[in-house]
Design an enzyme around this catalytic site. Structure first.
Site, PDB file in Angstrom:
ATOM      1  N   SER A   1       0.848  -1.197   0.000  1.00 49.51           N
ATOM      2  CA  SER A   1       0.000   0.000   0.000  1.00 49.51           C
ATOM      3  C   SER A   1       0.884   1.249   0.000  1.00 49.51           C
ATOM      4  O   SER A   1       2.098   1.172   0.202  1.00 49.51           O
ATOM      5  CB  SER A   1      -0.948  -0.027   1.194  1.00 49.51           C
ATOM      6  OG  SER A   1      -0.420   0.690   2.261  1.00 49.51           O
ATOM      7  N   SER A   2       0.238   2.409  -0.195  1.00 53.17           N
ATOM      8  CA  SER A   2       0.996   3.658  -0.322  1.00 53.17           C
ATOM      9  C   SER A   2       1.686   4.050   0.987  1.00 53.17           C
ATOM     10  O   SER A   2       2.545   4.927   0.981  1.00 53.17           O
ATOM     11  CB  SER A   2       0.069   4.789  -0.775  1.00 53.17           C
ATOM     12  OG  SER A   2      -0.948   4.974   0.177  1.00 53.17           O
ATOM     13  N   CYS A   3       1.348   3.377   2.101  1.00 56.81           N
ATOM     14  CA  CYS A   3       1.986   3.722   3.388  1.00 56.81           C
ATOM     15  C   CYS A   3       3.465   3.329   3.414  1.00 56.81           C
ATOM     16  O   CYS A   3       4.177   3.691   4.345  1.00 56.81           O
ATOM     17  CB  CYS A   3       1.231   3.116   4.560  1.00 56.81           C
ATOM     18  SG  CYS A   3       1.398   1.333   4.649  1.00 56.81           S
TER      19      CYS A   3
ATOM     20  N   TYR B   1       3.143  -1.836  10.042  1.00 64.02           N
ATOM     21  CA  TYR B   1       2.556  -2.397   8.818  1.00 64.02           C
ATOM     22  C   TYR B   1       3.446  -2.055   7.619  1.00 64.02           C
ATOM     23  O   TYR B   1       3.760  -2.909   6.787  1.00 64.02           O
ATOM     24  CB  TYR B   1       1.163  -1.793   8.656  1.00 64.02           C
ATOM     25  CG  TYR B   1       0.362  -2.350   7.530  1.00 64.02           C
ATOM     26  CD1 TYR B   1      -0.195  -3.618   7.605  1.00 64.02           C
ATOM     27  CD2 TYR B   1       0.137  -1.602   6.378  1.00 64.02           C
ATOM     28  CE1 TYR B   1      -0.946  -4.125   6.564  1.00 64.02           C
ATOM     29  CE2 TYR B   1      -0.613  -2.099   5.335  1.00 64.02           C
ATOM     30  CZ  TYR B   1      -1.158  -3.364   5.434  1.00 64.02           C
ATOM     31  OH  TYR B   1      -1.899  -3.858   4.397  1.00 64.02           O
TER      32      TYR B   1
ATOM     33  N   LYS C   1       5.472  -4.446   4.896  1.00 62.27           N
ATOM     34  CA  LYS C   1       5.211  -4.368   3.450  1.00 62.27           C
ATOM     35  C   LYS C   1       6.490  -4.038   2.672  1.00 62.27           C
ATOM     36  O   LYS C   1       6.725  -4.588   1.591  1.00 62.27           O
ATOM     37  CB  LYS C   1       4.144  -3.304   3.164  1.00 62.27           C
ATOM     38  CG  LYS C   1       2.755  -3.721   3.610  1.00 62.27           C
ATOM     39  CD  LYS C   1       2.228  -4.825   2.723  1.00 62.27           C
ATOM     40  CE  LYS C   1       0.827  -5.249   3.088  1.00 62.27           C
ATOM     41  NZ  LYS C   1       0.404  -6.445   2.342  1.00 62.27           N
TER      42      LYS C   1
ATOM     43  N   LEU D   1      -8.492   2.135  -1.735  1.00 61.13           N
ATOM     44  CA  LEU D   1      -9.420   1.346  -2.550  1.00 61.13           C
ATOM     45  C   LEU D   1     -10.832   1.414  -1.988  1.00 61.13           C
ATOM     46  O   LEU D   1     -11.018   1.653  -0.786  1.00 61.13           O
ATOM     47  CB  LEU D   1      -8.967  -0.119  -2.561  1.00 61.13           C
ATOM     48  CG  LEU D   1      -7.585  -0.378  -3.135  1.00 61.13           C
ATOM     49  CD1 LEU D   1      -7.180  -1.825  -2.875  1.00 61.13           C
ATOM     50  CD2 LEU D   1      -7.552  -0.073  -4.623  1.00 61.13           C
TER      51      LEU D   1
ATOM     52  N   HIS E   1     -12.671   2.609   6.310  1.00 63.78           N
ATOM     53  CA  HIS E   1     -12.024   3.767   5.689  1.00 63.78           C
ATOM     54  C   HIS E   1     -13.064   4.848   5.412  1.00 63.78           C
ATOM     55  O   HIS E   1     -14.266   4.614   5.541  1.00 63.78           O
ATOM     56  CB  HIS E   1     -11.343   3.351   4.378  1.00 63.78           C
ATOM     57  CG  HIS E   1     -10.184   2.432   4.586  1.00 63.78           C
ATOM     58  ND1 HIS E   1     -10.006   1.272   3.859  1.00 63.78           N
ATOM     59  CD2 HIS E   1      -9.147   2.493   5.443  1.00 63.78           C
ATOM     60  CE1 HIS E   1      -8.897   0.669   4.254  1.00 63.78           C
ATOM     61  NE2 HIS E   1      -8.357   1.385   5.218  1.00 63.78           N
TER      62      HIS E   1
HETATM   63  N1  LIG Z   1      -8.399  -1.849   1.201  1.00 64.26           N
HETATM   64  C1  LIG Z   1      -7.597  -0.878   0.804  1.00 64.26           C
HETATM   65  O1  LIG Z   1      -7.984   0.323   0.733  1.00 64.26           O
HETATM   66  C2  LIG Z   1      -6.192  -1.176   0.382  1.00 64.26           C
HETATM   67  C3  LIG Z   1      -5.441  -0.144  -0.130  1.00 64.26           C
HETATM   68  C4  LIG Z   1      -4.160  -0.387  -0.533  1.00 64.26           C
HETATM   69  C5  LIG Z   1      -3.640  -1.659  -0.403  1.00 64.26           C
HETATM   70  N2  LIG Z   1      -4.372  -2.674   0.083  1.00 64.26           N
HETATM   71  C6  LIG Z   1      -3.693  -3.982   0.210  1.00 64.26           C
HETATM   72  O2  LIG Z   1      -4.419  -5.048  -0.359  1.00 64.26           O
HETATM   73  C7  LIG Z   1      -4.200  -6.240   0.390  1.00 64.26           C
HETATM   74  C8  LIG Z   1      -5.548  -6.851   0.765  1.00 64.26           C
HETATM   75  O3  LIG Z   1      -6.304  -5.896   1.498  1.00 64.26           O
HETATM   76  P1  LIG Z   1      -7.888  -6.017   1.655  1.00 64.26           P
HETATM   77  O4  LIG Z   1      -8.390  -4.636   1.794  1.00 64.26           O
HETATM   78  O5  LIG Z   1      -8.443  -6.928   0.629  1.00 64.26           O
HETATM   79  O6  LIG Z   1      -7.969  -6.725   3.092  1.00 64.26           O
HETATM   80  P2  LIG Z   1      -9.116  -7.665   3.689  1.00 64.26           P
HETATM   81  O7  LIG Z   1     -10.423  -7.396   3.024  1.00 64.26           O
HETATM   82  O8  LIG Z   1      -9.027  -7.539   5.174  1.00 64.26           O
HETATM   83  O9  LIG Z   1      -8.628  -9.124   3.276  1.00 64.26           O
HETATM   84  C9  LIG Z   1      -7.468  -9.684   3.826  1.00 64.26           C
HETATM   85  C10 LIG Z   1      -7.467 -11.157   3.559  1.00 64.26           C
HETATM   86  O10 LIG Z   1      -6.286 -11.696   4.175  1.00 64.26           O
HETATM   87  C11 LIG Z   1      -6.630 -12.953   4.738  1.00 64.26           C
HETATM   88  N3  LIG Z   1      -5.769 -13.261   5.886  1.00 64.26           N
HETATM   89  C12 LIG Z   1      -5.402 -12.438   6.909  1.00 64.26           C
HETATM   90  N4  LIG Z   1      -4.647 -13.115   7.807  1.00 64.26           N
HETATM   91  C13 LIG Z   1      -4.537 -14.394   7.323  1.00 64.26           C
HETATM   92  C14 LIG Z   1      -3.900 -15.576   7.794  1.00 64.26           C
HETATM   93  N5  LIG Z   1      -3.193 -15.590   8.936  1.00 64.26           N
HETATM   94  N6  LIG Z   1      -4.018 -16.696   7.054  1.00 64.26           N
HETATM   95  C15 LIG Z   1      -4.742 -16.712   5.898  1.00 64.26           C
HETATM   96  N7  LIG Z   1      -5.356 -15.629   5.387  1.00 64.26           N
HETATM   97  C16 LIG Z   1      -5.255 -14.488   6.104  1.00 64.26           C
HETATM   98  C17 LIG Z   1      -8.071 -12.826   5.190  1.00 64.26           C
HETATM   99  O11 LIG Z   1      -8.626 -14.116   5.174  1.00 64.26           O
HETATM  100  P3  LIG Z   1      -9.862 -14.553   6.126  1.00 64.26           P
HETATM  101  O12 LIG Z   1     -10.962 -13.570   5.839  1.00 64.26           O
HETATM  102  O13 LIG Z   1     -10.168 -15.952   5.714  1.00 64.26           O
HETATM  103  O14 LIG Z   1      -9.374 -14.439   7.554  1.00 64.26           O
HETATM  104  C18 LIG Z   1      -8.662 -11.907   4.121  1.00 64.26           C
HETATM  105  O15 LIG Z   1      -9.231 -12.664   3.090  1.00 64.26           O
HETATM  106  C19 LIG Z   1      -3.348  -5.836   1.604  1.00 64.26           C
HETATM  107  O16 LIG Z   1      -2.019  -6.181   1.341  1.00 64.26           O
HETATM  108  C20 LIG Z   1      -3.488  -4.340   1.669  1.00 64.26           C
HETATM  109  O17 LIG Z   1      -2.328  -3.716   2.136  1.00 64.26           O
HETATM  110  C21 LIG Z   1      -5.646  -2.483   0.476  1.00 64.26           C
END
Ligand SMILES: NC(=O)c1ccc[n+]([C@@H]2O[C@H](COP(=O)([O-])OP(=O)(O)OC[C@H]3O[C@@H](n4cnc5c(N)ncnc54)[C@H](OP(=O)(O)O)[C@@H]3O)[C@@H](O)[C@H]2O)c1
Length: 321
Positions: free
Chosen positions: A110-112, A139, A143, A169, A182
């Site tokens: 992520s941008s952080c 975090y 990353k 996102l 968010h």
């Molecule tokens: N959302 C944003 O605005 C945003 C922005 C920039 C970057 N990102 C990046 O995108 C990526 C995904 O983010 P997201 O927003 O999709 O997050 P999310 O909706 O919370 O999804 C995270 C996923 O990771 C899985 N997970 C976490 N701990 C785990 C473990 N110990 N074992 C197996 N699976 C695990 C979770 O699975 P379970 O549900 O089965 O526990 C969940 O499916 C991250 O790297 C984040 O930094 C997100």
């Protein structure tokens, strides 16, 4: 490796916001051999389980969309989990992919990762040029180590491991819990609930003047597909729209899409946060990827999803397992 529609694609975190978008977009494009495991089925913190799963399932490519994510409060209260669990998840996936000769690996950050006071818009080359934002450095450091690990494998072994850094996102499967969400999903829920209660006033935090960039999660998924279908020449790419809006403009766009007719009150006793955060995504765009949603169409799409899925919205609470 040339990808085809029956290539086996493992999406780590396939039920999360990003992982589910990747799944949806790949499926729509005709990719028929997608695999995923929930954290209950496969705890990615467990090195031997991850290694065995990759060895036995033999994916052609891995998309790492699994992470322990959370806001400022969760980062502040659980620095150990944010640093350790994110390093464990990515290290286990990256090392298994490397040792078991998986042809392609896409790491999402992520941008952080960029310094707190870096010039705007944020360019990839600003990585590690100054100090991080202290509230989420745990975090961010995890990353950054994932980005560097993929870069090292790329450099030393010539493998196609690449990192994509998305901006803020939003979209389907977002977290709409007002305590942990968010800004965009929180506003959408507030405007929706105010509309339902006779168009009552909505109070929003801060002055409304900070500027932020927002990308629909399906556009990020398209960028992931772009990175899967092409060999990208560099190790790190920002993924954003390249344009930002004030929080006030964001609020007015959501208000109009939701159809709320009441007043917006700005509570300027609450903090604004950093004045501007915009990524420079020209490197990715020059290769040919482009976002397809603008803010208005993206919000309209997300609000439709919100209305259809109100009964089972994700209510993320940070928990230590
Ligand atoms: N959302 C944003 O605005 C945003 C922005 C920039 C970057 N990102 C990046 O995108 C990526 C995904 O983010 P997201 O927003 O999709 O997050 P999310 O909706 O919370 O999804 C995270 C996923 O990771 C899985 N997970 C976490 N701990 C785990 C473990 N110990 N074992 C197996 N699976 C695990 C979770 O699975 P379970 O549900 O089965 O526990 C969940 O499916 C991250 O790297 C984040 O930094 C997100």
């Amino acid at each position: 490796m040339k990808l085809n529609k029956s290539s086996k694609i493992y999406i780590a975190g396939h039920l999360g916001m990003v992982g589910s978008a990747c799944w949806r977009v790949l499926e729509k494009l005709g990719y028929s051999n997608l695999i995923g495991r929930t954290s209950k089925e496969l705890d990615l913190r467990n090195q031997s389980q991850v290694h065995d799963f990759i060895r036995d399932s033999k994916p052609d490519v891995i998309i790492d969309a699994a992470a322990k994510v959370g806001g400022i409060v969760a980062n502040k209260d659980y620095p150990y989990q944010f640093l350790m669990e994110n390093m464990q998840i990515q290290n286990n996936l990256i090392s298994a992919a490397h040792e078991l000769s998986i042809a392609k690996f896409i790491f999402l950050g992520s941008s952080c990762i960029y310094p707190k006071l870096a010039a705007q818009p944020l360019k990839e080359e600003y990585l590690l040029t100054d100090s991080l934002e202290p509230t989420n450095e745990w975090y961010a450091i995890a990353k950054i180590s994932g980005v560097k690990l993929c870069e090292a494998i790329r450099r030393q072994f010539g493998k196609d491991f690449v990192s994509l850094m998305p901006t803020n996102l939003y979209g389907s499967n977002d977290n709409f819990n007002l305590q942990t969400s968010h800004v965009l999903p929180a506003m959408m829920r507030k405007f929706h609930e105010a509309k339902e209660s006779n168009h009552s006033d909505v109070t929003l935090w801060g002055s409304g003047s900070p500027m932020r960039e927002f990308l629909h999660v399906d556009d990020l998924a398209n960028a992931v597909v772009f990175a899967l279908e092409n060999v990208l020449p560099d190790y790190l790419y920002n993924v954003g729209t390249g344009t930002d809006v004030t929080i006030k403009e964001l609020a007015e766009t959501i208000q109009s899409q939701v159809g709320h007719k009441g007043r917006i009150n700005w509570d300027s006793s609450k903090p604004d946060g950093t004045p501007r955060k915009l990524m420079d995504s020209s490197k990715m765009m020059q290769l040919g990827w482009r976002p397809t949603y603008n803010l208005k169409t993206g919000i309209a799409n997300t609000y439709s999803w919100f209305l259809e899925n109100q009964a089972h919205l994700k209510e993320v609470k940070f928990e230590v397992k």
